[in-house]
Design a protein around this motif. Structure first.
Motif, PDB file in Angstrom:
ATOM      1  N   GLY B  42       5.162 -37.790  34.678  1.00 30.66           N
ATOM      2  CA  GLY B  42       5.025 -38.848  35.677  1.00 30.66           C
ATOM      3  C   GLY B  42       5.462 -40.222  35.237  1.00 30.66           C
ATOM      4  N   VAL B  43       6.167 -40.336  34.123  1.00 25.74           N
ATOM      5  CA  VAL B  43       6.522 -41.657  33.605  1.00 25.74           C
ATOM      6  C   VAL B  43       7.964 -42.058  33.930  1.00 25.74           C
ATOM      7  CG1 VAL B  43       6.741 -43.061  31.512  1.00 25.74           C
ATOM      8  CG2 VAL B  43       4.813 -41.506  31.768  1.00 25.74           C
ATOM      9  N   THR B  48      11.703 -37.850  41.166  1.00 26.00           N
ATOM     10  CA  THR B  48      11.223 -38.444  42.420  1.00 26.00           C
ATOM     11  C   THR B  48      11.851 -37.775  43.643  1.00 26.00           C
ATOM     12  OG1 THR B  48      10.952 -40.546  41.281  1.00 26.00           O
ATOM     13  CG2 THR B  48      10.997 -40.612  43.690  1.00 26.00           C
ATOM     14  N   VAL B  55       7.436 -41.472  48.717  1.00 23.31           N
ATOM     15  CA  VAL B  55       8.006 -41.073  47.432  1.00 23.31           C
ATOM     16  C   VAL B  55       6.909 -40.513  46.547  1.00 23.31           C
ATOM     17  CG1 VAL B  55      10.059 -42.493  47.149  1.00 23.31           C
ATOM     18  CG2 VAL B  55       7.811 -43.479  46.688  1.00 23.31           C
ATOM     19  N   VAL B  56       7.199 -39.404  45.887  1.00 17.75           N
ATOM     20  CA  VAL B  56       6.249 -38.826  44.931  1.00 17.75           C
ATOM     21  C   VAL B  56       7.013 -38.352  43.703  1.00 17.75           C
ATOM     22  CG1 VAL B  56       4.723 -38.023  46.783  1.00 17.75           C
ATOM     23  CG2 VAL B  56       6.363 -36.443  45.772  1.00 17.75           C
ATOM     24  N   ARG B  57       6.264 -38.203  42.611  1.00 14.58           N
ATOM     25  CA  ARG B  57       6.783 -37.558  41.421  1.00 14.58           C
ATOM     26  C   ARG B  57       6.593 -36.049  41.617  1.00 14.58           C
ATOM     27  NH1 ARG B  57       8.238 -42.252  40.005  1.00 14.58           N
ATOM     28  NH2 ARG B  57       7.210 -43.420  38.347  1.00 14.58           N
ATOM     29  N   CYS B  59       6.948 -33.761  39.595  1.00 17.89           N
ATOM     30  CA  CYS B  59       6.329 -33.105  38.436  1.00 17.89           C
ATOM     31  C   CYS B  59       4.823 -33.281  38.442  1.00 17.89           C
ATOM     32  CB  CYS B  59       6.910 -33.626  37.121  1.00 17.89           C
ATOM     33  SG  CYS B  59       6.323 -35.273  36.642  1.00 17.89           S
ATOM     34  N   LEU B  60       4.301 -34.194  39.295  1.00 21.99           N
ATOM     35  CA  LEU B  60       2.863 -34.448  39.340  1.00 21.99           C
ATOM     36  C   LEU B  60       2.245 -33.882  40.617  1.00 21.99           C
ATOM     37  CD1 LEU B  60       2.366 -38.059  37.914  1.00 21.99           C
ATOM     38  CD2 LEU B  60       2.425 -35.859  36.735  1.00 21.99           C
ATOM     39  N   MET B  61       2.924 -32.877  41.180  1.00 28.30           N
ATOM     40  CA  MET B  61       2.422 -32.252  42.393  1.00 28.30           C
ATOM     41  C   MET B  61       2.659 -30.754  42.230  1.00 28.30           C
ATOM     42  SD  MET B  61       3.532 -33.373  46.205  1.00 28.30           S
ATOM     43  CE  MET B  61       2.934 -32.457  47.626  1.00 28.30           C
TER      44      MET B  61
END
Lengths: 324, 155
Positions: B42-43, B48, B55-57, B59-61
């Motif tokens: 998430g960094v 994205t 907008v979301v990451r 990799c974090l979902m």
């Protein structure tokens, strides 16, 4: 979709193959490649009762997945390896923001961008409104939740300092009922709260700011949006030009958010001035012993903290006079 | 788990493992390898995508969390093989070099310009602050998004 080639191409690739031919040799099911996250049983309860039941059953074998902006990295790095992941994203009743005369109650699953756009929060809890845009980046606030950040309890994060500064209250539920935990007792240490493993954080209540209140949330970070090296939540309530109430809470200087109680007491009854804020900064940082890491030494953090107190108090005082 | 979702307007079904991230599902199961996976924590912002307008990451979902959602990825921008306005402006501004961070920047900027077609440089810098590029020093990317905003205003 769901349809992919089933037979493996048995002929070995050759150096003379075209790119298209080489593509034919790729593994027909690339999902056979290792997964980033550790294995867990996944539960996505539809009701709070079911979620609380699952927590009672699995206790500290379970992790609660809210926005995932802290837990997903922990899973990816395998620092967290829960046997059961309880995804509470289907619990719509945890996403409400409601206001009374005294409190604004923010459901634990309220996403940070939703809170950022909430009129109830910007009008009644200006300190929370000031801190929200500083959390991570836009894409993080799309998913990240108020309850998730506060239950994670990162001492360098913004929301724990806000909750501590405002004496927010945490409503948790288990099979044995609900209890309310004050912020002073919520944070117990690094990434540790007083929530029991069988309890679900339902909502966080923030007190409505009294008239005459000005706020600021300041932080020093290497890069905009990164975790702060030191942060400071400030709230000042003025009447007739004198300070009636002062609230100061640091992030990033300990294993949990820290209130500057002595400096707060010193400020009450005084009139805002640069000299007063200098002395408050001295008192607020006299006894702190911040951790050192590659972002800054303990001494540096202490200096930054004192500077933030001076600036934060001035900004909050300015904000109070602007709001009048 | 069986899921159905919309990706770039097309209905897709799949059966990801619960622990599969949306990023890996897009790449490995749907063969949409335009979404890049960088830090996977998430960094960096390379992964994205836009889910239900935000907008979301990816990799974090989890992929299973995208069930029923509408996902937009870099593959959905160009139509009929032509670059869209933002992509063309980035091309004209020589915004990128190696291309690894590109899809993340482009999706983040797409979301920004969708919401704020009149975004100024400060807003663009703020919006792109969560994406890392190790080639360019960012100025060329900012220039490209500014050019796109300018062209969109005149269109």
């Amino acid at each position: 979709m769901g349809q992919r080639p089933t037979g493996r191409n048995t002929q070995a690739p050759r150096a003379t193959d075209s790119l298209e031919q080489l593509w034919q040799h790729r593994s027909p099911d690339r999902r056979a490649s290792p997964m980033k996250l550790p294995q867990f049983d996944y539960e996505a309860p539809e009701t709070v009762a079911d979620a609380v039941g699952l927590l009672a059953e699995h206790q500290d074998e379970a992790s609660v997945l809210a926005g995932g902006q802290s837990l997903m990295p922990l899973l990816a790095m395998r620092l967290a390896r829960p046997a059961v992941l309880i995804d509470i994203n289907h619990l719509a009743e945890l996403s409400a923001v409601s206001a009374t005369v005294d409190w604004v109650s923010v459901g634990a699953m309220t996403r940070e961008y939703v809170a950022e756009e909430s009129d109830a929060i910007s009008e009644a809890v200006p300190l929370l409104a000031a801190a929200l845009p500083l959390i991570g980046h836009e894409a993080i606030r799309s998913r990240g939740t108020i309850g998730g950040s506060l239950a994670h309890g990162d001492p360098a994060a913004e929301l724990p300092a806000v909750a501590r500064a405002l004496d927010a209250e945490f409503v948790v539920r288990s099979l044995s009922g609900e209890r309310v935990i004050p912020a002073a007792e919520w944070f117990e240490g690094y990434l540790t709260t007083s929530r029991r493993p069988d309890e679900l954080l339902m909502a966080v209540r923030f007190p409505v700011a009294p008239p005459g209140t000005g706020v600021s949330f300041l932080e020093v970070a290497r890069r905009h949006g990164d975790f702060a090296i030191v942060g400071l939540a400030t709230s000042l309530t003025l009447s007739d030009g004198a300070i009636r109430a002062a609230r100061l809470a640091f992030s990033g200087i300990s294993d949990m958010p820290v209130r500057a109680a002595e400096a707060e007491g010193f400020l009450v009854g005084e009139r805002p001035s640069a000299e007063l804020f200098d002395e408050a900064a001295r008192r607020a940082t006299a006894d702190i012993d911040p951790p050192a890491d590659l972002h800054g030494s303990s001494e540096y953090r202490k200096k930054v903290a004192a500077t933030l107190v001076r600036r934060g108090l001035q900004a909050a005082a300015d904000d109070a006079s602007e709001r009048q | 788990m069986d899921i159905t979702l919309k990706v770039n307007g097309a209905t897709c079904t799949g059966s990801p493992e619960a622990r599969q991230t949306l990023a890996d599902f897009l790449r490995d199961d749907l063969d949409l390898t335009g979404t890049h996976v960088g830090c996977e924590q998430g960094v960096c912002g390379a992964c994205t995508v836009i889910v239900d307008g935000r907008v979301v990451r990816s990799c974090l979902m989890l992929a299973v969390q995208a069930a029923g959602s509408e996902v937009r990825t870099i593959e959905g921008l160009a139509t009929d093989g032509g670059l869209d306005t933002l992509q063309q402006a980035l091309w004209d501004s020589h915004s990128f070099q190696c291309g690894f961070c590109t899809p993340g920047f482009v999706m983040q900027a797409t979301a920004l310009l969708d919401a704020h077609p009149d975004a100024d440089e400060r807003q663009i810098r703020e919006a792109l602050s969560g994406n890392i590029c190790r080639c360019t020093g960012y100025q060329s990317i900012i220039d490209g998004v500014l050019l796109a905003a300018d062209r969109l205003r005149q269109a």
